[in-house]
Design a protein around this motif. Structure first.
Motif, short mmCIF file in Angstrom:
data_model
loop_
_atom_site.label_atom_id
_atom_site.label_comp_id
_atom_site.label_asym_id
_atom_site.label_seq_id
_atom_site.Cartn_x
_atom_site.Cartn_y
_atom_site.Cartn_z
N PRO A 101 0.74 -1.34 0.08
CA PRO A 101 -0.03 -0.20 0.06
C PRO A 101 0.65 1.29 0.10
O PRO A 101 0.29 2.53 -0.36
CB PRO A 101 -0.90 0.01 1.29
N TYR A 102 2.07 1.15 0.48
CA TYR A 102 2.78 2.51 0.79
C TYR A 102 3.21 3.18 -0.61
O TYR A 102 3.36 4.50 -0.51
CB TYR A 102 4.00 2.11 1.55
N ARG A 104 1.82 4.19 -2.98
CA ARG A 104 0.83 5.22 -3.46
C ARG A 104 0.89 6.57 -2.51
O ARG A 104 0.16 7.25 -2.84
CB ARG A 104 -0.68 4.59 -3.32
N LEU A 105 1.61 6.36 -1.37
CA LEU A 105 1.28 7.38 -0.39
C LEU A 105 2.62 8.24 -0.34
O LEU A 105 2.56 9.28 0.62
CB LEU A 105 0.92 6.74 0.92
N VAL A 106 3.69 7.82 -0.97
CA VAL A 106 4.89 8.76 -0.88
C VAL A 106 5.38 8.96 -2.35
O VAL A 106 5.11 8.40 -3.10
CB VAL A 106 6.02 7.74 -0.08
N ALA A 107 6.15 10.02 -2.22
CA ALA A 107 6.41 10.48 -3.39
C ALA A 107 7.69 9.71 -4.24
O ALA A 107 8.06 9.60 -5.31
CB ALA A 107 7.08 12.05 -3.33
N THR A 108 8.66 9.10 -3.21
CA THR A 108 9.60 8.50 -3.51
C THR A 108 9.28 7.03 -4.22
O THR A 108 8.23 6.44 -3.79
CB THR A 108 10.57 7.85 -2.40
N PHE A 350 0.85 11.63 -6.98
CA PHE A 350 1.01 12.21 -5.59
C PHE A 350 -0.18 11.69 -4.97
O PHE A 350 -1.44 11.64 -5.72
CB PHE A 350 1.15 13.57 -5.49
N PRO A 351 -0.46 11.55 -3.83
CA PRO A 351 -1.28 11.29 -3.15
C PRO A 351 -2.69 12.17 -3.43
O PRO A 351 -2.26 13.31 -3.33
CB PRO A 351 -1.18 11.04 -1.48
N ARG A 352 -3.93 11.85 -3.78
CA ARG A 352 -4.92 12.74 -3.88
C ARG A 352 -4.86 13.83 -2.92
O ARG A 352 -5.24 15.01 -3.33
CB ARG A 352 -6.11 12.07 -3.96
N SER A 353 -4.53 13.69 -1.64
CA SER A 353 -4.72 14.86 -0.67
C SER A 353 -3.72 15.94 -0.80
O SER A 353 -4.14 17.17 -0.46
CB SER A 353 -4.10 14.30 0.65
N PHE A 354 -2.74 15.67 -1.86
CA PHE A 354 -1.83 16.84 -2.02
C PHE A 354 -1.76 17.40 -3.26
O PHE A 354 -0.89 18.00 -3.83
CB PHE A 354 -0.39 16.10 -1.72
N THR B 75 -4.07 -6.03 4.37
CA THR B 75 -3.18 -4.90 3.61
C THR B 75 -3.78 -4.45 2.62
O THR B 75 -3.84 -3.35 2.26
CB THR B 75 -1.90 -5.81 3.39
N ALA B 79 -4.84 -0.45 1.77
CA ALA B 79 -4.52 0.00 0.67
C ALA B 79 -5.88 0.75 0.17
O ALA B 79 -5.79 2.05 -0.29
CB ALA B 79 -4.04 -0.84 -0.33
N ASP B 86 -8.01 11.04 1.37
CA ASP B 86 -8.75 12.63 1.17
C ASP B 86 -10.15 12.84 1.05
O ASP B 86 -10.73 13.70 1.12
CB ASP B 86 -7.82 13.44 0.24
N TYR B 102 0.17 4.44 8.78
CA TYR B 102 -0.60 5.38 7.78
C TYR B 102 -0.69 6.82 8.02
O TYR B 102 -0.81 7.59 7.12
CB TYR B 102 -1.87 4.41 7.26
N LEU B 105 1.31 9.38 6.71
CA LEU B 105 1.70 9.53 5.11
C LEU B 105 0.68 10.13 4.67
O LEU B 105 0.47 10.30 3.36
CB LEU B 105 1.95 8.19 4.72
N ALA B 107 -2.94 13.10 4.86
CA ALA B 107 -3.38 14.63 5.42
C ALA B 107 -4.71 14.26 6.55
O ALA B 107 -4.70 15.21 7.26
CB ALA B 107 -3.40 15.74 4.37
N SER B 353 8.28 14.38 2.47
CA SER B 353 8.57 14.78 1.31
C SER B 353 7.65 15.76 0.51
O SER B 353 7.95 16.48 -0.41
CB SER B 353 7.86 13.31 0.52
N PHE B 354 6.70 16.17 1.36
CA PHE B 354 5.81 17.11 1.00
C PHE B 354 6.03 18.60 1.47
O PHE B 354 5.31 19.68 1.38
CB PHE B 354 4.21 17.06 0.94
#
Lengths: 355, 355
Positions: A101-102, A104-108, A350-354, B75, B79, B86, B102, B105, B107, B353-354
């Protein structure tokens, strides 16, 4: 590059005894450090590495007498890595579905090498639902159960080992015995190895672990056969013991009966100059070319015939085969290409939140 | 508010038979919908809810004959929720440690109700390492093993149930029997319940599940006692059966021998107007006021004496006690306050990251 390697916590990196995934992660990590990368290894605290080590737990879980909950500790490990994901240019996970899952949640960019068999539900269900997760297979055959699912395969990268560090024995099997190496489980067919050794009249040394779920099988099917004068069971072995054991052997018997995702024991044998006599399941035909570095054979009769011809195999050729195809250098080249490809892309959404 | 409720997949929401956490999530979710919130429930596909349902797997895992890997499916569930975090003003997790990483990671504020006992390593290790994770306890006593760790406790919220939907039986125990309800495990002390019933000469009806790890205990300690004419074992019961069973009982016996994190059976009995005779471990003294809605007693002698005096308890008072303190309305009020508090804060630190 700044690279995070995320290893399972079941064994130390490298493992003290048995342990495929953690052994490969160890080889890869140290090679990446040698090449000048800035590598952080997430692994159990008793690991030994040239990278920076971050540990969710002080000891490898399999041999920890406290038997702590592995899922709690892997969750902590994932929290440790992903809450600082931006410290890295790429995150390389070896913990199978737990890390899916991760990304999708980080930019790296995050990439996952799958180390196990993939023909099991509900893993197929999970992969189908998360088909954007970037995956590396350890053999082409490993992917077969997932054909047609339109998953995000980035590459197949065969395992590789530091062949130069393995003492080569290119004289023909000084010890005059056969070897069975790995796990005492039904799908590895230790019973077939025993049958072949008895029929051919050669000693068989069995160096293998017995996992909890395999204890019944071992006690019922294998233990009663260990009294035979040709059969010797020595439990798990260290790396140094393993190189000696393999190097002096006439051949490694690998009579598996399952879709072997890779089969590390085969390339360990080849690195020692030792031919492999194997049944052709899973990745075996990708690793062993029949008649060149060993033999592929199916029935006990065919396996016996193959063992009898094993002195036809050129042991120096086996060693070269490992150097050219299954060295840690080849593996690291391929993973570097994967990292560059992932890091060079515009990055995951990017996660949709951002947004 | 737009609220995500993240339930375990072990039982459906609500459970068909036994199942504490999923039952509470069901009550809370439907009450939040009734209050006009836009609620999405992440739970097994056989759940029934007034919220929008999103399912990682079609069936509750405990009763699924395929016995799929629960960690793979949880898991996937995580995900599913966090890749669209958001969409929600708050995410409320009931899956214990699995969801801890989570919140850092995304907002959207994330809060975790812990439903189990907290005195176990390595959970304490994980909580200590992740002490920023916002936690809700289900009793004050549940937190005790973690005192001094400086964790991020947001609130204690006792469980509550829809008392108005429970048929009250305020005549004194028409059935003339005692009840044991829950799990047949050593820490619940079904053996003590049997001993008390025999000593006091009253029938005992035992409605309980036997989990796989408890089978040995059950066969060895409990099964041999089920032949006694006063003791009747009826397995797991549905909600409707449970209300009748509890309502007609003289008292619920709850002779536990562990740090009970809450003890749902106690408030279910009280809602029916049925007093509780309990040993005072864990959260029990937070739920039962001695002499008012039942008795707290420790030894078999004391438990027997308490059962003999149970007709002194006013059954209408028990029902009111449940209405005033352990109704779903009270629970939802408290969780709404938690959600407002979390959503009103400036939000968790953005992932690095953000920044």
């Amino acid at each position: 590059m700044r690279i995070a390697q995320v290893a399972p916590l079941y064994e130390s990196v490298p493992p003290r005894l048995y342990g495929g995934t953690e052994r490969v992660v160890s080889w890869l990590t140290d090679e990446l450090v040698r090449r000048g990368h800035e590598v952080t290894l997430f692994a159990s605290g008793d690991s030994r590495t040239h990278a920076r080590l971050v540990s969710a737990w002080p000891r490898a879980l399999r041999l920890d007498p406290a038997q702590p909950d592995p899922f709690a500790l892997h969750t902590l490990e994932l929290a440790q890595i992903f809450s600082r994901a931006d410290d890295f240019d790429v995150v390389h996970c070896h913990v199978d579905y737990l890390a899916f899952p991760y990304g999708r949640l980080v930019a790296t960019p995050v990439v996952h090498t799958l180390h196990g068999r993939l023909d099991l539900r509900p893993l197929i269900h999970v992969l189908t639902e998360l088909r954007d997760v970037p995956l590396v297979s350890i053999s082409d055959s490993q992917r077969e159960p997932l054909a047609g699912l339109d998953l995000n395969w980035v590459a197949t990268v065969h395992h590789g080992l530091p062949v130069a560090e393995v003492p080569a024995v290119t004289e023909a099997g000084r010890g005059g015995y056969l070897v069975f190496l790995g796990r005492m489980s039904a799908e590895k067919r230790p019973d077939l190895a025993i049958a072949v050794a008895k029929r051919v009249g050669l000693p068989l040394i069995m160096a293998a672990k017995v996992d909890r779920p395999d204890r019944d099988y071992f006690e019922r099917e294998i233990r009663p056969q260990l009294g035979h004068p040709l059969i010797e069971y020595i439990g798990e072995v260290s790396d140094a013991e393993k190189w000696r054991l393999l190097g002096d052997a006439l051949a490694l018997l690998f009579p598996i009966d399952w879709p072997e995702p890779f089969g590390l024991a085969m390339i360990e044998a080849l690195a020692c100059g030792t031919p492999v006599v194997a049944r052709p399941g899973g990745a075996v035909p990708e690793i062993i070319r029949d008649g060149e570095v060993g033999f592929l054979a199916d029935t006990v009769d065919e396996l016996v015939a193959a063992v009898k011809r094993v002195d036809l195999i050129d042991r120096a050729r086996c060693r070269r085969w490992a150097e050219e195809r299954f060295s840690v250098g080849v593996m690291a080249d391929r993973y570097e290409a994967v990292y560059r490809k992932k890091a060079g892309q515009s990055g995951p959404a990017f996660p949709r939140s951002f947004r």
